[in-house]
Design an enzyme around this catalytic site. Structure first.
Site, PDB file in Angstrom:
ATOM      1  N   GLU A 195       8.548 -22.635 -18.191  1.00  0.00           N
ATOM      2  CA  GLU A 195       7.120 -22.298 -18.069  1.00  0.00           C
ATOM      3  C   GLU A 195       6.350 -22.442 -19.376  1.00  0.00           C
ATOM      4  O   GLU A 195       5.257 -22.995 -19.401  1.00  0.00           O
ATOM      5  CB  GLU A 195       6.931 -20.864 -17.545  1.00  0.00           C
ATOM      6  N   HIS A 224       8.580  -9.175  -9.915  1.00  0.00           N
ATOM      7  CA  HIS A 224       7.959 -10.243  -9.120  1.00  0.00           C
ATOM      8  C   HIS A 224       6.704  -9.774  -8.403  1.00  0.00           C
ATOM      9  O   HIS A 224       6.265 -10.410  -7.455  1.00  0.00           O
ATOM     10  CB  HIS A 224       8.950 -10.782  -8.079  1.00  0.00           C
TER      11      HIS A 224
END
Lengths: 335, 454
Positions: free
Chosen positions: B189, B258
């Site tokens: 990322e 998450h």
């Protein structure tokens, strides 16, 4: 420990000589950086320049040698020690110095400062204050080159310190995977701020940092502008021909501290003096110019005077130019 | 003992799917691991395997049946020697077990599926035709349309190409635009966010997908330091036309790492535009605007909304960034919300209307720049305001709205501004605790009744 830390000798590649014109232009370009940085140091001391100011003195042959090898339209991106890169790529000394003093005539209209300057015209993409960020960003410039098939190569400069950041390796992986046209120039000046390479790096041969990604690399005498030019030609050719990235470890040395506020207690005066007297990049060219009869002392004096004049002008401009208008606080936030 | 085969869930948010085909017939012997059937949702296709030996004695749901609810019995396997034709007690397996709530006050989970807001027709010219689309389809269409329009637009991220998107948002893009413009990355990322920013400086218009915004925390340096600040730091020379997009906030039962809502974080950063739509039409129109915008746009999506259907105008349209809308008119109080928060807000408004409390619901749609004018205009009418969001309470978007109302519309307020937010805790995994951690429709109703003193 001794084995782990043993510094590898610089490979003498027997650098290809420069033409007379190149020797002269390299001398002038390096001298301009040297004098500019000395002036910046003075002006910092006088309080005209604020914040951080990282000088490039000692490392001039790296950017100047690469400039000799690159093509029009190739891009530069670097970290916070960026003044030399901007001058080498042809940015105006007045605009750079005025940015250092935070004036409206600066490249970023006074809003960027020493570490944050750009020139779209000269394809200089900063000037980044976050160590290692320029490696991913430069890889993106290379991605755009490949996407547009424009034949250009991005050059991402970073130090031995930045070479330990994680995103460097994320970028290496993608660059080799997608064969992106980029040359990674690791300017190994031996110290990441105050931490020597041997205290920070498990693999001190930075040319090997791309080995696990199959990226070729080589160590270059970054104090010899001829060696830099020659290696850069090889690296740029490799990248331009679609073979992917290439790593150049430039073995170099910064004479000054990390920034103006660095007392440099982590190394001896003798070490610095030895580099200055035996490996100075400018003195090497100067000696060749004289020995080979390319220039006379008088010629060099004239260059010196011309360079001092440019630098003095930039200092005058940067001290007399007004600060940005207060309304500038609220401009350039979004387009 | 005969075994029932149940419709399986393919993801934490799946509620139903299509039974596309049977690979075994009644009377076939099956053993553990044999593929019995294929099922699909809008996200994925998967095989249902036998988990026991025996004979397929009955098929309860025919091939091709749509909208089969999770946990519905779809077939029966009779064990060796058992009468394959013997009926099986039709006791559906207990739906995802619901143990007694830990706290007596635990409110019921909000019914957040299927409450589609009516399209705000006046936003579109009279005579506009609408189609029903999911948020997922709307997003995909927006990207595809912009990629057809502009060759410099490309999509990059994890699993966006060959896998067709981890949440199937990029479905079909690889097939239409090829692998030079739809690019699978390594799991990296920080690196690909920086690469995207650099590519935008090189003249391209990247759409950077984060599989979820939770993972963008590894990349937030580039979103803020490289993308948001460069226009300013360059004195206006540079520009970073890039979209960072992906699901944000809580999905379902995926735990603390998450489930974070980053709306307040990104919306505090000058140099960014931040969008968090609710309806499919807004998703599409705002995505198209985001791709065309010369600035970095953080586009916060929601996994639970992906599968929800709304009315979307046919043909070309965009929705301007920075413009809130009145999603439901009313005079008694104002509810300000955005993204999935709108599902609580609209449901609460409906319940309150039954009690003759008529609230105006404002959908912010964009969080930066924040359209306070629309909020203030409504509060000038109602004198009361409740904010609704799933994010944490401290320094929330609601905190900003409340502060701005106090300083810019104090004289119009007849009650304190109340915030309904997620609770000030990391998201728990246990089903009952997760429900407690999120806002509820009842909390919104209670807040509105408190500010209206009714």
């Amino acid at each position: 420990m001794a084995g782990r830390q043993a510094a590898k000798a610089i490979v003498e590649t027997g650098p290809k000589p420069l033409s007379n014109e190149q020797e002269l232009s390299a001398y002038r370009a390096m001298l301009l950086i040297r004098r500019f940085e000395e002036k910046a140091g003075q002006m910092y001391g006088m309080g005209f320049i604020g914040g951080f100011c990282h000088l490039y003195i000692g490392q001039e042959a790296v950017v100047v040698g690469i400039k000799l090898a690159m093509e029009e339209g190739d891009q530069f991106i670097t970290g916070y020690r960026d003044h030399g890169h901007m001058l080498a790529i042809g940015m105006d000394a007045n605009g750079v110095m005025a940015e250092l003093t935070g004036r409206r005539g600066g490249y970023s209209r006074g809003k960027g400062g020493s570490m944050h300057m750009f020139s779209v015209e000269k394809q200089f993409f900063g000037g980044h204050g976050i160590v290692g960020a320029q490696v991913s960003l430069g890889t993106g410039l290379a991605f755009a080159n490949r996407y547009k098939k424009n034949g250009k190569v991005a050059l991402a400069f970073f130090g031995d310190g930045a070479a330990n950041q994680g995103q460097v390796y994320e970028s290496f992986n993608m660059a080799e995977l997608w064969r992106l046209p980029i040359v990674y120039v690791i300017e190994n000046n031996k110290y990441a701020m105050g931490t020597s390479v041997s205290r920070s790096s498990a693999q001190t041969d930075f040319s090997k940092r791309g080995v696990s990604f199959n990226i070729p690399g080589e160590q270059v005498d970054g104090m010899d502008v001829r060696a830099v030019r020659e290696a850069a030609e090889r690296a740029l050719k490799h990248a331009r021909e679609g073979n992917g990235p290439y790593i150049l470890e430039m073995s170099t040395y910064r004479y000054r501290g990390h920034s103006m506020s660095d007392p440099a207690k982590y190394r001896s005066k003798e070490e610095v003096q030895k580099m200055r007297s035996e490996h100075d990049p400018i003195e090497q060219v100067r000696a060749r110019l004289l020995a080979n009869g390319i220039a006379t002392e008088a010629d060099l004096k004239a260059i010196d005077a011309e360079v001092r004049d440019i630098v003095q002008q930039s200092a005058d401009f940067a001290t007399n130019d007004p600060e940005p208008d207060a309304s500038e606080l609220w401009t350039d936030i979004v387009k | 003992m005969a075994t029932q085969i149940l419709m399986p869930a393919l993801s934490p948010t799946m509620e139903e799917g299509k039974l596309s085909k049977w690979l075994k017939s009644v009377g076939d012997k099956v053993k553990s691991g044999d593929v019995l059937a294929e099922i699909e949702t809008d996200k994925a296709t998967m095989e249902v395997e036998a988990i026991d030996e025996g004979t397929l004695s009955a098929i309860l749901v025919a091939a091709g049946t749509e909208n089969v609810k999770v946990n519905t019995p779809i077939a029966v396997i009779a064990a060796e020697g058992e009468d394959a034709s013997a009926p099986v007690a039709a006791t559906p397996a207990p739906a995802a077990s619901a143990p007694a709530p830990a706290a007596a006050s635990a409110p019921a989970a909000p019914a957040i599926i299927g409450v589609a807001a009516e399209p705000v027709e006046e936003e579109y010219p009279a005579g506009t035709e609408f189609v029903t689309q999911t948020v997922r389809e709307a997003l995909r269409d927006a990207m595809a349309e912009e990629m057809r329009r502009d060759d410099s637009v490309f999509v990059i991220g994890e699993e966006v190409a060959e896998y067709q998107g981890a949440y199937k948002i990029t479905q079909g893009l690889l097939q239409e635009f090829g692998d030079a413009r739809v690019i699978d990355t390594p799991i990296t990322e920080h690196g690909f966010a920086g690469l995207g920013v650099g590519a935008s400086w090189g003249g391209l218009r990247p759409i950077v997908e984060f599989m979820t915004f939770n993972f963008a925390m590894q990349a937030i340096d580039h979103i803020i330091n490289s993308a948001a600040k460069t226009l300013y730091m360059s004195g206006g020379q540079m520009g970073t036309p890039i979209v960072f997009r992906g699901p944000n906030g809580a999905a379902a039962r995926v735990g603390a790492q998450h489930s974070q809502d980053y709306s307040a974080w990104y919306s505090s950063v000058p140099g960014l535009k931040v969008v968090m739509p609710h309806t499919a039409a807004d998703y599409k129109g705002l995505m198209k605007s985001a791709i065309r915008d010369p600035n970095p746009v953080v586009f916060l999506e929601n996994e639970i909304l992906y599968g929800q259907s709304f009315q979307v105008p046919k043909g070309e349209f965009t929705v301007p960034i920075g413009k809130a809308k009145v999603a439901r008119p009313g005079n008694d109080a104002t509810i300000v919300s955005f993204g999935i928060g709108m599902t609580y807000a609209l449901k609460a408004a409906e319940e309150l209307a039954k009690k003759h409390i008529f609230v105006e619901v404002i959908d912010l749609r964009t969080l930066r720049p924040l359209d306070m004018a629309t909020v203030i205009k409504s509060v000038q009418k109602t004198g009361r305001c409740v904010t609704v969001e799933e994010g944490w309470p401290q320094n929330s978007v609601g905190s900003e709205i409340a502060a701005r109302l106090v300083s810019e519309a104090f004289d119009y307020l007849d009650a304190p501004v109340l915030k309904v937010t997620g609770k000030d805790v990391p998201m728990p995994y246990a089903a009952n605790l997760e429900k407690l951690a999120l806002p509820t429709v009842q909390e919104v109703i209670d807040a509105v009744r408190a500010v209206t003193y009714r």
